[in-house]
Enzyme design. Structure first.
Site, PDB file in Angstrom:
ATOM      1  N   HIS A 128       0.800  -1.232   0.000  1.00  0.00           N
ATOM      2  CA  HIS A 128       0.000   0.000   0.000  1.00  0.00           C
ATOM      3  C   HIS A 128       0.838   1.290   0.000  1.00  0.00           C
ATOM      4  CE1 HIS A 128      -3.568  -2.359   1.314  1.00  0.00           C
ATOM      5  NE2 HIS A 128      -2.747  -2.980   2.121  1.00  0.00           N
TER       6      HIS A 128
HETATM    7  C1  BDR Z   1      -2.578   0.652   5.618  1.00  0.00           C
HETATM    8  O1  BDR Z   1      -2.667   0.097   6.932  1.00  0.00           O
HETATM    9  C2  BDR Z   1      -1.429  -0.430   7.320  1.00  0.00           C
HETATM   10  O2  BDR Z   1      -1.552  -1.767   7.704  1.00  0.00           O
HETATM   11  C3  BDR Z   1      -0.476  -0.284   6.174  1.00  0.00           C
HETATM   12  O3  BDR Z   1       0.806   0.111   6.631  1.00  0.00           O
HETATM   13  C4  BDR Z   1      -1.107   0.771   5.294  1.00  0.00           C
HETATM   14  O4  BDR Z   1      -0.646   2.057   5.629  1.00  0.00           O
HETATM   15  C5  BDR Z   1      -3.383  -0.206   4.676  1.00  0.00           C
HETATM   16  O5  BDR Z   1      -4.716  -0.235   5.064  1.00  0.00           O
END
Ligand code: BDR
Ligand code: CA
Length: 315
Positions: A242
């Site tokens: 992400h």
């Molecule tokens: C987001 O939540 C976290 O687990 C990850 O680092 C990312 O920023 C994804 O939903």
């Protein structure tokens, strides 16, 4: 060449680590600070991980500042993070960091750097938005000093609930305030899932980083092995990197295509708390306030990540 000053507000985090590595590999960026926020793992760990990542990637000119330990209003009780592994970064053990954090807190550092760089600062916020909201509460003139504000968060569907994404859901009060005060470039789940990397991509990344010629490459190899192993199963989505997509969209604008919409954050204790509600059809009549990532080029994103691996491997 004058470099672009960048702050990464983060909760490392496996994908946060990729985002930091990627931004640090881009020659036009000067990462002036990493600011730690609570999120994927408790603040004590995200802070430690920021200090360790700075040293892993030899970011001598980067400050580390500590930020929030809890969300603004809504309590958040965290369980062990399956996605991020023990300690928050795939169970990888770092050597004890030799440099300490700044005395300033995250929100003061963000403001001071923004003023110092006179409107040139680019901010990536890839964790819950508590530090940014605190900075905006304390310094209402902060927006005029920020050139671009890019988040990983939100989107048109959720991962904590049907509608809420983790970063927004952890601190919806903060997110609501941030969306009201700053022009947000929102890289949400609809974009990050469309950019998920394949097993073949992981295998190439592993090949490039094999042999661990330096500590950064060695770290990326372990991180990629963890990510590959922790993907493609039930509840395992480490193939969705992400946070790095938010950075990739700036480094190579062909990676992410944005469209502008009116977006608000639901911060009330209702079923869709933490949703970034995107007015796709313009029905609200409200002024468009947010650039929403709507389309991604997956092969290009995977290439950007592999090029980043090469950058470290060839150092
Ligand atoms: C987001 O939540 C976290 O687990 C990850 O680092 C990312 O920023 C994804 O939903
Ligand atoms: Ca994150």
């Amino acid at each position: 060449m004058k470099k672009i000053p960048v702050i990464i507000d983060c909760d490392p985090g496996v994908d946060d680590s990729y985002a930091i590595a990627l931004a640090n590999s881009y020659p036009e960026y000067e990462i002036v600070a990493l600011t730690a926020v609570e999120g994927n793992v408790p603040a004590v760990l995200t802070r430690h991980n920021c200090l360790c990542l700075r040293e892993t990637f030899d970011m001598e000119n980067t400050k580390v500042a500590y930020g929030a330990t809890v969300p603004l209003v809504r309590p958040y009780f965290r369980e062990e993070s399956v996605t991020h592994g023990e300690g928050g970064v795939g169970g990888i053990q770092f050597p004890q960091p030799t440099r300490a954090q700044e005395e300033k807190e995250a929100w003061d550092l963000i403001y001071d750097e923004a003023v110092k760089h006179n409107g040139e600062l680019v901010v990536f916020a890839v964790g819950p938005l508590t530090n940014i909201a605190t900075a905006l509460r304390k310094y209402p003139d902060l927006p005029k000093y920020i050139k671009k504000f890019v988040i990983m968060g939100g989107g048109t569907f959720g991962n904590v609930s049907k509608t809420a994404e983790f970063n927004i859901w952890v601190d919806p009060t903060a997110a609501k305030e941030v969306f009201e005060k700053l022009e947000v470039y929102m890289v949400g789940l609809n974009a990050t899932h469309a950019a998920a990397v394949s097993i073949e991509d992981f295998d190439e990344m592993l090949e490039i980083t094999a042999g661990g010629k330096n500590k950064a490459t060695e770290f990326l190899h372990k991180l990629t092995q963890f990510s590959k192993d922790n993907s493609f199963g039930r509840g395992q989505d480490n193939n969705v990197i992400h946070d790095a997509l938010a950075v990739a969209g700036e480094i190579n604008p062909d990676t992410v295509k944005y469209e502008k919409y009116y977006v608000y954050v639901e911060d009330r204790e209702v079923e869709n708390v933490g949703e970034t509600v995107v007015d796709l059809k313009g029905e609200s009549g409200k002024e468009q306030n947010c650039w929403v990532a709507m389309d991604v080029d997956q092969p290009l994103f995977a290439q950007v990540i592999k090029d980043m691996c090469k950058y470290y491997a060839e150092k």
